[in-house]
Design an enzyme around this catalytic site. Structure first.
Site, short mmCIF file in Angstrom:
data_model
loop_
_atom_site.label_atom_id
_atom_site.label_comp_id
_atom_site.label_asym_id
_atom_site.label_seq_id
_atom_site.Cartn_x
_atom_site.Cartn_y
_atom_site.Cartn_z
CG ASP A 386 46.99 15.35 -31.95
OD1 ASP A 386 46.57 14.88 -33.01
OD2 ASP A 386 48.12 15.87 -31.82
CG ASP A 584 50.97 19.04 -30.25
OD1 ASP A 584 50.07 18.50 -30.93
OD2 ASP A 584 52.17 18.99 -30.55
CG ASP A 588 45.53 19.03 -32.03
OD1 ASP A 588 44.96 18.23 -32.78
OD2 ASP A 588 46.72 18.91 -31.68
#
Length: 691
Positions: A386, A584, A588
């Site tokens: 990410d 995080d 996600d």
């Protein structure tokens, strides 16, 4: 059941009494002692005490066996030191039935359960040697050498196995050093202020909301938030962070960290089992207690191994007895087969490596949820990241604001009014950039993956992504050139538009810039050096995402991905290889769960950490490479251990069956196989993360 940790996890289908569980364990030949996280320190002390008792038994067994074994060496130099038969019986009997009682007890439990284990082989083998000797002694009570006695063999075998178990136990305790080090971080008391009075309370009496005073040099007894004072906290044993971290009012404190140079007042946010330290210990213990996938293969082999060994021993007995007519020698050869084949090393090969690997990883700030994640991580070929909060700081700042009518301040005021109550990083950047009071938005509604809609001072406003503006039919051409320039230079762009009757009019754009995390480029380079392909998945526009990717050296970019689409991207990548997803945020979590291995940054949300198989205690991309590295090294140790464990048996069984191994030598080799497996595992403790 985990042989290395000496623990069993039991799942029951209905509520039953603890006594029933204890009885079931006792029927299987074991003793059950309830385990709890709060008693973990006492459990460690009990293990040390148990090790001392085992050492004492080894010394007693050696003292009793030595007079029996020495005559064997005396005979090599022409000395005849053999004790009378009844003296040999007096020395061997305590070793066989007192010090060796544990083998009979465990063997009986295995027989009742319809299984076989190492202790069954030891009990059968040594009993055969002892029984033959007793039979010969009774046939010739005065023993003038007519009938051979083998008391020294049975006593020496039990002594060697006890020595091996003691050495093995010492080595196993070293593999749990990481857990004991974490347990030692818990202070027993806390200095709590209640009703204006300072009290020294036991840590169990502290509750959430209590105000705790911590002086320089003391460990923080609780998780909390600094409400007064400034200091530096040494969190190295908790998070792996090597340098002290500055702490001031509003900063979070992790229990177990060391207060550096200032007196601080902390408001408690978590205690006991809910504290970060307890959760770390629980996660490491869970990982150490669960079986790796490769262990299932070992379990299947072990299930048939003992019956096969017993069959080989019987075949050896029959073959030697029928071929030579010397049934005494045949029994000794069969005993050697039983002893050399003890599968203890097989049972220790995998769990000890998992314990050592997860332990050193925890010290470095990498927490594996289970052994499966530890083993699978070695086969990962693609690392998907990410962007925001993972590769970047996650704290974007407002870089530019461009209004279609030229009134950039009014544009910022309206945007700040829309986002004044939001916790989104971009919203915080907008509110921080506008230093005056703002109006409150009415009918505010979040549109997932797109933005916000609401009413400010009667104006119907939209604030969000390029995709959403296009879906709403907003004409972006007045600022298209500025958008292209900002996107190509790595900015993220949000648009503000207003609905007037049946038409949506563009008001302007806001651009944001997020800085890459320190060390992110070096971390990506290290992953490339390990032969891994890196991909960045981002909801940002392609220009901003590719600008960050170029700066960090990322191989590939998947941009403008909605939160729900990240899991789809991961599943698409899995057609090309095993995927580890690093993220995080709450958005996600689906992707972390879909990946072969999910890796959550420690600064992220609890949802992300629950969905992931690996949690990084520090928000440093370099820890991703550390996680892959320790996974590869641990799995390599497992394979090495299994090679040695199988190697001893494959080599030793034929030699014993052919009569080339004395039972005493066989017992020494068996004990050495277990010790060598655990000692090889301990080399993992020398691992340290790359600088």
């Amino acid at each position: 059941m985990n042989l290395a940790t000496e623990r069993a996890s039991v799942r029951v289908s209905k509520q039953i009494a603890d006594e029933t569980l204890h009885a079931a364990v006792a029927d299987a030949g074991y003793t059950a002692i309830p385990d709890s996280l709060d008693d973990a320190g006492a459990s460690a002390d009990a293990q040390v005490t148990s090790g001392m008792r085992e050492g004492q038994k080894v010394v007693i067994a050696a003292l009793l066996s030595l007079p029996l074994v020495l005559p064997m060496f005396g005979a090599l130099v022409g000395r005849h030191w053999m004790l009378p038969g009844w003296w040999q019986l007096a020395l061997a009997a305590p070793v066989q039935f007192w010090l060796g009682w544990r083998f009979y007890k465990s063997a009986w439990g295995a027989v009742r359960a319809g299984t076989g284990n190492m202790d069954l082989l030891v009990a059968v083998g040594t009993s055969a040697g002892f029984g033959l000797s007793l039979f010969n002694l009774l046939r010739a009570p005065n023993h003038h050498g007519d009938w051979p006695l083998y008391f020294e063999a049975s006593a020496a075998v039990i002594t060697m196995i006890l020595l091996g178990k003691w050495l093995e136990g010492r080595a196993k305790r070293q593999t749990t050093d990481a857990i004991r080090a974490l347990q030692a971080l818990r202070p027993n008391t806390a200095r709590v202020v209640r009703d204006g009075v300072e009290h020294q309370l036991a840590i169990d009496e502290v509750v959430t909301g209590d105000v705790v005073i911590v002086h320089p040099g003391e460990r923080f007894p609780v998780d909390g938030e600094v409400v007064d004072g400034r200091t530096h906290a040494d969190e190295s044993l908790v998070t792996g962070e090597s340098l002290p971290v500055a702490k001031g009012i509003g900063d979070r404190i992790t229990g177990g960290a060391v207060n550096g140079d200032g007196r601080v007042v902390v408001r408690t946010t978590a205690v006991g089992a809910e504290s970060m330290l307890s959760r770390i210990i629980r996660m490491v213990e869970d990982a150490q207690g669960r079986k790796a996938p490769i262990q299932r293969i070992v379990d299947r082999v072990s299930a048939v191994f003992v019956p096969v060994v017993v069959a080989i021993a019987l075949a050896t007995l029959a073959a030697w007895g029928l071929a030579t007519g010397d049934w005494s020698a045949a029994i000794l050869h069969a005993v050697a087969v039983l002893v050399i084949a003890c599968p203890c090393a097989l049972g220790l090969a995998t769990p000890t490596a998992v314990m050592a690997g997860t332990g050193v990883a925890a010290r470095a700030g990498v927490l594996f949820k289970d052994a499966e994640a530890l083993e699978i991580a070695r086969n990962v070929s693609i690392i998907a990241f990410d962007k925001t909060g993972t590769l970047t700081e996650g704290k974007p700042v407002l870089a530019q604001r461009v209004a279609v009518d030229g009134d950039a301040r009014e544009l910022l005021r309206l945007a700040a009014s829309m986002q004044s109550g939001s916790e989104h990083p971009l919203a915080k950047a907008v509110v921080a950039a506008f230093d005056e009071a703002v109006s409150t938005a009415d009918d505010l509604q979040a549109v997932p993956g797109r933005g916000l809609r609401g009413s400010v001072e009667g104006r119907n406003l939209f604030l969000g992504s390029t995709l959403w503006m296009r879906e709403e039919g907003v004409d972006l051409s007045p600022l298209a050139e500025r958008d292209a320039l900002l996107s190509s230079s790595g900015h993220s762009v949000s648009w503000l538009a207003e609905r007037i009757h049946d038409r949506v009019r563009l008001l302007g754009l806001l651009s944001f810039r997020d800085q890459p995390r320190p060390g992110a480029r070096e971390a990506i380079a290290r992953l490339h050096g390990m032969g891994l392909r890196t991909i960045m998945i981002s909801g940002d526009n392609r220009g901003a995402a590719e600008a960050v990717a170029r700066a960090l050296g990322i191989d590939e970019v998947r941009a403008e991905v909605l939160p729900g689409g990240k899991a789809d991207v991961v599943r698409d990548l899995q057609r090309e290889g095993r995927v580890a997803m690093v993220g995080d945020g709450i958005n996600d979590a689906p992707a972390l769960a879909a990946a072969d291995v999910g890796i959550a940054m420690g600064s992220g949300t609890d949802v992300a950490m629950h969905a992931a198989g690996v949690t990084l205690m520090r928000s440093e991309p370099a820890l991703v490479a550390d996680a892959i590295d320790i996974s590869r090294r641990t799995t390599r140790k497992i394979h090495q251990n299994l090679f040695w464990a199988f190697g001893y048996n494959i080599l030793g069984l034929p030699l014993a069956a052919m009569g080339l191994l004395d039972p005493v030598i066989a017992s020494a080799a068996m004990a050495f196989s277990s010790v060598s497996v655990v000692s090889n595992t301990l080399l993992l403790r020398r691992w340290s993360p790359s600088p």
